[in-house]
Design an enzyme around this catalytic site. Structure first.
Site, PDB file in Angstrom:
ATOM      1  N   CYS A 177     -13.709  11.721 -28.590  1.00  0.00           N
ATOM      2  CA  CYS A 177     -13.503  10.262 -29.090  1.00  0.00           C
ATOM      3  C   CYS A 177     -11.797  10.326 -29.440  1.00  0.00           C
ATOM      4  O   CYS A 177     -11.126   9.600 -29.723  1.00  0.00           O
ATOM      5  CB  CYS A 177     -14.215  10.092 -30.838  1.00  0.00           C
TER       6      CYS A 177
ATOM      7  N   LYS B 117     -13.568  -6.190 -14.450  1.00  0.00           N
ATOM      8  CA  LYS B 117     -12.109  -5.033 -14.992  1.00  0.00           C
ATOM      9  C   LYS B 117     -11.208  -5.471 -13.722  1.00  0.00           C
ATOM     10  O   LYS B 117     -10.105  -5.563 -14.758  1.00  0.00           O
ATOM     11  CB  LYS B 117     -12.865  -4.186 -14.341  1.00  0.00           C
TER      12      LYS B 117
ATOM     13  N   ARG C 186     -16.561  -0.372 -31.873  1.00  0.00           N
ATOM     14  CA  ARG C 186     -15.895  -0.686 -31.149  1.00  0.00           C
ATOM     15  C   ARG C 186     -16.053  -1.628 -29.405  1.00  0.00           C
ATOM     16  O   ARG C 186     -15.551  -2.465 -29.766  1.00  0.00           O
ATOM     17  CB  ARG C 186     -14.357   1.028 -30.120  1.00  0.00           C
ATOM     18  N   ARG C 187     -16.946  -1.235 -29.144  1.00  0.00           N
ATOM     19  CA  ARG C 187     -17.740  -2.045 -28.491  1.00  0.00           C
ATOM     20  C   ARG C 187     -18.665  -2.753 -28.473  1.00  0.00           C
ATOM     21  O   ARG C 187     -18.811  -4.275 -28.145  1.00  0.00           O
ATOM     22  CB  ARG C 187     -19.045  -1.142 -27.019  1.00  0.00           C
TER      23      ARG C 187
ATOM     24  N   LYS D 148     -10.527   8.527 -26.573  1.00  0.00           N
ATOM     25  CA  LYS D 148     -10.070   7.248 -26.385  1.00  0.00           C
ATOM     26  C   LYS D 148      -9.895   6.719 -27.300  1.00  0.00           C
ATOM     27  O   LYS D 148      -8.596   5.222 -27.283  1.00  0.00           O
ATOM     28  CB  LYS D 148     -11.922   7.347 -26.652  1.00  0.00           C
TER      29      LYS D 148
ATOM     30  N   GLU E 185     -18.230   6.374 -32.868  1.00  0.00           N
ATOM     31  CA  GLU E 185     -16.557   5.349 -32.539  1.00  0.00           C
ATOM     32  C   GLU E 185     -16.640   4.534 -31.419  1.00  0.00           C
ATOM     33  O   GLU E 185     -16.134   3.126 -31.292  1.00  0.00           O
ATOM     34  CB  GLU E 185     -15.587   6.963 -32.627  1.00  0.00           C
TER      35      GLU E 185
ATOM     36  N   HIS F 117     -21.628   8.092 -28.972  1.00  0.00           N
ATOM     37  CA  HIS F 117     -20.825   8.481 -30.403  1.00  0.00           C
ATOM     38  C   HIS F 117     -20.188   7.149 -31.096  1.00  0.00           C
ATOM     39  O   HIS F 117     -20.030   5.807 -30.521  1.00  0.00           O
ATOM     40  CB  HIS F 117     -19.813   9.341 -29.792  1.00  0.00           C
TER      41      HIS F 117
ATOM     42  N   CYS G 194     -14.011  13.725 -32.647  1.00  0.00           N
ATOM     43  CA  CYS G 194     -14.558  15.409 -32.081  1.00  0.00           C
ATOM     44  C   CYS G 194     -13.225  15.296 -30.687  1.00  0.00           C
ATOM     45  O   CYS G 194     -12.599  14.463 -30.755  1.00  0.00           O
ATOM     46  CB  CYS G 194     -16.081  14.703 -30.795  1.00  0.00           C
TER      47      CYS G 194
END
Length: 466
Positions: free
Chosen positions: A274, A434, A98-99, A277, A94, A92, A125
């Site tokens: 989205c 992470k 962002r990535r 997120k 958005e 998507h 969405c």
């Protein structure tokens, strides 16, 4: 009493003009090469971008620059997810925008006067897309029919994204692949109570999108708000473990305020909407876990601008701000940072509505573009195009190699962190990196426990690639 439709968003706040932002983003898109763009008049897509806003000291000058841009409407189903990290799960717009920005920005601390703005050409969405309609608006979904279960409602339209089962771009080559392994969703045990999905401190019980409407009053009667007869609907489904949408006619079709997963091509996905997120980024920052290893403080969007089209300030506030407003006890460098919400009057030329407007006989049926574009303002390899989660041009022979992989391994490889986990273990996999971001993980746990306890977890086996 009639229900008043939510008021529109302001067009300008703190020297940020929504139409100017939209124009900059659309112009940046027009400057990109043709590869990966929709076919005019037949295909549509969605666009999102991140802009760097720089305010000069002792000056009224404000510089605005697009630093990352993404397009896309697709999402990979859970059985197609790759344990080797070579498939992009969520394409998507958005998420792509962002990535790209998270990869481009690698500073210890932002310079004074610098902030980031997020633009999306359409309402995100999920929860933000559940918007009241008045009598003059047409329902973008098929006619309402009684339903017995959410499964029977698959394939219904989305305010933002129609059915994902559309034809792909024929010019985009898709690698053939072996039968993928199945990925399972892991949910924390929250008990069987129907209300266990709620945060006692932050959320009220789920509500229908609107209260019942008295339809007999004329819409133009003095002193009365326009009547609301229905709501725009989202194709995103409620997450497992919580209540399902009631699917009642009109305003009672959806619950609001709930976590939702994006619809896949015939199967469930593990990708949150989205709306969800963006709400998460308002607490954890948009930089993600990996980049937070470099930063003293999380990076937040100061403003979110939505392009022309169906929009509700009330729904946007509910979805992006209210749900996380009471989160507390965050580690140093993290805080709840609600963005300013603006809407532009300028519509994206390749939106679904504009594509339908300019569609001509003989062009074939209108469908979402199968390709996704990622552009970021860096000197090397600024542009990537993917289709079905794969980088454009990747052959079957290249599957399983670094060439087939996209963003996640690239970030690890470029950063090449000389860090170790607190237990002294060597950092080898994406999962290890992470988890090394301890403050970020602590903030994430606070957000989960206080606001989003039902947020689905991706199978750890999908994060153990090198």
């Amino acid at each position: 009493m009639p229900v008043c439709p939510p008021s529109h968003a302001p067009a300008r706040v703190n020297m940020v003009d929504a139409d100017e932002i939209a124009k900059l983003c659309y112009e940046r898109f027009q400057q990109l090469p043709r590869r990966g763009k929709p076919e005019p008049g037949r295909e549509w897509t969605l666009l999102a971008a991140v802009l760097r806003i720089t305010r000069r000291a002792n000056s009224d000058t404000v510089e605005k620059e697009v630093v990352s841009l993404g397009t896309g409407t697709k999402c990979i189903g859970q059985t197609a997810m790759s344990p080797s990290g070579e498939i992009l799960n969520d394409s998507h717009a958005e998420v792509i925008a962002r990535r790209g920005c998270a990869e481009e920005q690698g500073k210890w601390r932002l310079h004074p006067g610098v902030s980031f703005l997020f633009f999306t050409s359409h309402t995100p969405c999920g929860d933000a897309a559940i918007i009241a309609m008045n009598g003059s608006q047409s329902q973008p979904c098929p006619p309402i029919t009684p339903a017995h279960s959410p499964e029977e409602e698959r394939g219904r339209g989305d305010l933002k994204r129609k059915d994902e089962e559309s034809s792909e771009v024929k010019s985009i080559k898709r690698p053939r692949q072996e039968e993928p392994e199945t990925a399972e969703t892991h949910l924390e045990d929250r008990g069987e109570s129907r209300q266990s999905f709620l945060s006692k401190s932050c959320e009220d019980p789920p509500q229908p999108a609107e209260e019942p409407v008295e339809r007999r009053s004329p819409p133009d009667s003095p002193g009365l708000c326009p009547q609301v007869a229905d709501v725009h609907r989202t194709g995103a489904k409620c997450v497992s473990g919580g209540p399902a949408d009631p699917l009642l006619p009109g305003e009672g079709y959806h619950w609001t305020g709930l976590l939702r997963v994006k619809p896949g091509r015939g199967e469930p996905t593990l990708s949150l909407s989205c709306s969800d997120k963006l709400a998460r980024w308002g607490v954890l920052g948009f930089q993600g876990a990996l980049l937070s290893l470099y930063l003293q403080e999380a990076l937040y969007y100061s403003t979110v601008v939505v392009g022309g089209g169906p929009y509700s300030q009330q729904a946007m506030t509910r979805a992006l701000v209210t749900r996380c407003s009471c989160v507390s006890t965050l580690p140093a460098g993290f805080s709840v940072r609600p963005p300013q919400l603006l809407q532009s009057s300028l519509e994206f030329p390749f939106s679904q509505a504009q594509t339908e407007l300019h569609h001509q006989a003989g062009q074939g049926r209108i469908s979402p573009c199968g390709a996704s574009i990622s552009w970021c303002n860096v000197p090397e390899q600024p542009l990537d195009v993917t289709a079905n989660g794969y980088k454009h041009g990747v052959t079957r022979k290249a599957l399983g190699t670094a060439k087939a992989r996209d963003y996640k391994p690239i970030i690890i490889q470029k950063n090449n962190l000389s860090l170790s986990l607190s237990r002294g273990a060597e950092l080898l996999t994406y999962w290890d990196y992470k988890q090394a971001a301890q403050s970020y993980q602590q903030a994430w746990q606070q957000l989960l426990s206080q606001a989003f306890p039902l947020w689905p977890r991706t199978d750890r086996g999908l994060l153990l690639f090198h």
